[in-house]
Design an enzyme around this catalytic site. Structure first.
Site, PDB file in Angstrom:
ATOM      1  N   GLY A  44       0.960  -1.266   0.207  1.00 22.72           N
ATOM      2  CA  GLY A  44      -0.374  -0.215   0.003  1.00 22.72           C
ATOM      3  C   GLY A  44       0.626   1.333  -0.407  1.00 22.72           C
ATOM      4  N   LYS A 197     -26.783  28.091   8.887  1.00 15.96           N
ATOM      5  CA  LYS A 197     -26.629  26.157   8.905  1.00 15.96           C
ATOM      6  C   LYS A 197     -26.073  25.302  10.205  1.00 15.96           C
ATOM      7  CE  LYS A 197     -22.979  23.932   6.959  1.00 15.96           C
ATOM      8  NZ  LYS A 197     -22.599  23.448   5.959  1.00 15.96           N
ATOM      9  N   ARG A 199     -23.811  21.943  12.094  1.00 16.21           N
ATOM     10  CA  ARG A 199     -23.519  20.316  11.472  1.00 16.21           C
ATOM     11  C   ARG A 199     -23.056  19.983  12.907  1.00 16.21           C
ATOM     12  NH1 ARG A 199     -21.797  17.989   6.937  1.00 16.21           N
ATOM     13  NH2 ARG A 199     -21.519  19.804   5.423  1.00 16.21           N
ATOM     14  N   ASP A 224     -21.556  27.282  -3.084  1.00 13.53           N
ATOM     15  CA  ASP A 224     -20.435  26.738  -1.593  1.00 13.53           C
ATOM     16  C   ASP A 224     -18.841  26.335  -2.229  1.00 13.53           C
ATOM     17  OD1 ASP A 224     -20.462  26.685   0.609  1.00 13.53           O
ATOM     18  OD2 ASP A 224     -21.937  24.947   0.607  1.00 13.53           O
ATOM     19  N   GLY A 231     -25.750  17.729   1.885  1.00 13.33           N
ATOM     20  CA  GLY A 231     -26.434  17.690   2.596  1.00 13.33           C
ATOM     21  C   GLY A 231     -26.989  18.798   3.213  1.00 13.33           C
ATOM     22  N   THR A 232     -26.082  19.361   3.088  1.00 12.11           N
ATOM     23  CA  THR A 232     -25.836  21.154   2.492  1.00 12.11           C
ATOM     24  C   THR A 232     -26.914  22.097   1.670  1.00 12.11           C
ATOM     25  OG1 THR A 232     -23.698  21.393   3.408  1.00 12.11           O
ATOM     26  CG2 THR A 232     -24.835  23.479   2.564  1.00 12.11           C
TER      27      THR A 232
END
Ligand code: R5P
Length: 301
Positions: A44, A197, A199, A224, A231-232
């Site tokens: 990885g 808003k 959150r 934005d 969601g916003t």
């Protein structure tokens, strides 16, 4: 008395998914452009390699679209910066059109890191000369950076797209993006407003305070910096539709569009999504390469 002119020889190097930015830049500036080799080791870990001898260059412009796979892509940047500096390149300007970790630009809860500062400090300690990005979440977060950080504002490009559209209202989905809609509005002379808003810092859930807005019969453009879960935009659209907006459109610089956010936004009543090409998506109708080029040209000439 004679003057000697020191000419810095620059190379443009981009990661494979950012080569369009590198090509445009190198063509416009008359510079050589190379695409870095990358691979992942079986465990990885990341591998990068310059396909030419970078030690013959004094300066480097390194371009990385650092989303998706932002953790890997940031490590790739760090490896590439360190290799170039180690090989004698004196100036390394890093272009990260989308700057990952920029939303964690303060300690919201006790015990958290200020992740943006972590990233900037790491790049600074590796000897980066400047970091160039587009529409960072909060430009004021750059004030305490040790390295020159340049934020490119794409707002005129958004305004150009809206010229000729009638009955426009611009809306910021929260107070934090109000400055963005104000700037777009300055180009167009159209009204703008914002929502409040909240959150939940643990669950990430978004709620919005109902508000009376003059949007009935209007084409509302929500602007934005980022659409991540959607969601916003979804919560804002519900309010705008309930207030009689004719159509609701979403414009965002960086569209991560997680968990089919675009489908969920359309289901909620969003009529269109417009994004920039900082993260290429099917909605990337705004090309910011020229804006990046203008900044780089100013840095190296
Ligand atoms: C946050 O303040 C940002 O400006 C965006 O509003 C936010 O990142 C959007 O995230 P999501 O799409 O998950 O609501």
């Amino acid at each position: 008395m004679g003057y000697s002119l020191v000419v810095v020889k620059y190379l443009v190097a981009s990661f494979p998914w950012s080569s369009d930015v590198g090509n445009d830049m190198a063509n416009a500036l008359g510079l050589t452009h190379v695409v870095l080799e990358t691979k992942q080791f079986p465990d990885g870990e990341s591998y990068i390699r310059y396909p030419i001898d970078v030690s013959t260059y004094d300066g480097l412009i390194l371009i990385q679209r650092a989303y998706p796979e932002q953790n890997t892509r940031l490590i790739q940047v760090m490896l590439a910066v360190h290799a170039a500096r180690d090989l004698g390149v004196k100036q390394v300007h890093v272009v990260l059109p989308y700057l990952p970790y920029s939303r964690q630009d303060r300690r919201f809860r006790d015990g958290e890191p200020v992740s943006l500062q972590t990233m900037l400090s790491l790049l600074s300690s590796l000897g980066v000369s400047s970091i160039i990005t587009v529409d960072v979440h909060k430009p004021e977060a750059f004030r305490i950076a040790n390295t020159q950080c340049i934020n490119i504002e794409p707002f005129e490009l958004y305004a150009n797209r809206l010229k000729g559209v009638e009955n426009v209202v611009l809306l910021s989905p929260d107070i934090g993006s109000l400055w963005r809609v104000r700037k777009v509005s300055e180009y167009l002379g159209v009204p703008f407003s914002y929502l409040e808003k909240f959150r939940d810092r643990v669950t990430g859930e978004v709620t919005m305070k109902p508000k009376e807005l003059d949007v009935a019969g209007k084409e509302v453009f929500i602007i934005d910096d980022i659409i991540a879960t959607g969601g916003t935009i979804i919560e804002a659209t519900k309010i705008l539709k309930s207030l009689g907006a004719t159509r609701v459109h979403a414009i965002a610089t960086h569209c991560l569009l997680l968990n089919m956010a675009d489908s969920r936004m359309f289901e909620t009543g969003v009529s269109s999504i417009t994004c920039s090409n900082t993260i290429p998506t099917r909605y990337s109708e705004v090309n910011v390469n020229q804006l990046i080029l203008n900044v780089v040209r100013g840095l190296i000439t």
